[in-house]
Enzyme design. Structure first.
Site, PDB file in Angstrom:
ATOM      1  CG  ASP A  85      -1.879   1.184   1.207  1.00 34.77           C
ATOM      2  OD1 ASP A  85      -2.004   1.837   0.150  1.00 34.77           O
ATOM      3  OD2 ASP A  85      -2.520   1.444   2.230  1.00 34.77           O
ATOM      4  CD1 TRP A 110       2.465  -4.484   5.146  1.00 34.50           C
ATOM      5  CD2 TRP A 110       3.212  -2.404   5.454  1.00 34.50           C
ATOM      6  NE1 TRP A 110       2.342  -3.813   3.961  1.00 34.50           N
ATOM      7  CE2 TRP A 110       2.789  -2.536   4.119  1.00 34.50           C
ATOM      8  CE3 TRP A 110       3.723  -1.182   5.880  1.00 34.50           C
ATOM      9  CZ2 TRP A 110       2.862  -1.497   3.206  1.00 34.50           C
ATOM     10  CZ3 TRP A 110       3.793  -0.144   4.966  1.00 34.50           C
ATOM     11  CH2 TRP A 110       3.366  -0.304   3.652  1.00 34.50           C
ATOM     12  CG  ASP A 129       5.517   3.493   4.510  1.00 37.24           C
ATOM     13  OD1 ASP A 129       5.293   2.738   3.550  1.00 37.24           O
ATOM     14  OD2 ASP A 129       4.644   3.827   5.327  1.00 37.24           O
ATOM     15  CG  ASN A 157      -2.068  -2.260   3.562  1.00 37.92           C
ATOM     16  OD1 ASN A 157      -3.114  -1.684   3.795  1.00 37.92           O
ATOM     17  ND2 ASN A 157      -1.889  -2.980   2.472  1.00 37.92           N
ATOM     18  CG  ASP A 158      -5.097   1.356   4.604  1.00 37.58           C
ATOM     19  OD1 ASP A 158      -4.373   1.240   3.600  1.00 37.58           O
ATOM     20  OD2 ASP A 158      -6.263   0.945   4.646  1.00 37.58           O
TER      21      ASP A 158
END
Length: 181
Positions: A85, A110, A129, A157-158
């Site tokens: 994501d 994650w 990220d 995953n948000d």
């Protein structure tokens, strides 16, 4: 009604006094300290999203074999992106595994379990990220295979995973193979 409230007050007072006689203030302070430190460390732990991968990947493998873009790392259907994501770092000046210049990898991430259709093996993929610049805005992918609601942090995953870094600004996401499942 008043007699009932008095009864509850007396019972509560009696119980609190019993606890005070059997436990000291230091044990309370110790337990509170352990709870606070444990609560602060918990968000920094890595998360394993490998649970329940069998049935979803069997269906994904059949789809990937019939889909030629499953082998193209610049497409959202690439096999490593099963739980991805974010924006692909390969579209934002980085690569599949490297953050672009001027950004740094998140300290927490994650983990997803993805099936490689070429060797039919499951791999643990760490999604990191890249933090420190504004969102890239190119090549957005949002694959939510086996994602759970936000109350289960490790399978969601948000979340802005830059939360442990100095800069909270999210730029893009990498997908690094960390092992065979």
């Amino acid at each position: 009604m008043r007699w009932f409230l008095d009864l509850i007050d007396r019972a509560t007072e009696r119980r609190v006094r019993q606890v005070a006689h059997s436990h000291g203030r230091r044990s309370l302070v110790t337990r509170l300290g352990v709870a606070l430190v444990g609560g602060a460390v918990l968000p920094m732990l890595p998360f394993d999203r490998s649970g329940q991968f069998g049935a979803a990947h069997a269906a994904g493998a059949a789809k990937a074999k019939s889909n030629p873009v499953a082998d193209d790392p610049t497409k959202c259907e690439y096999w490593r992106y099963c739980a991805f994501d974010g924006y692909l770092c390969s579209c934002c000046g980085g690569s599949l595994t490297q953050c672009p210049p001027g950004t740094e990898a998140s300290k927490v991430s994650w983990v997803g379990t993805c099936l490689n259709p070429t060797d039919n093996r499951q791999y643990l993929i760490s999604y990191n990220d890249c933090c420190g610049k504004a969102s890239c805005g190119e090549c957005l992918c949002n694959n939510n295979e086996r994602e759970r609601p936000g109350y289960r942090l490790g399978v969601h995953n948000d979340i802005n995973w830059c939360m442990a870094n100095t800069s909270l600004m999210f730029h893009c996401t990498t997908s690094v193979i960390v092992g065979v499942a």
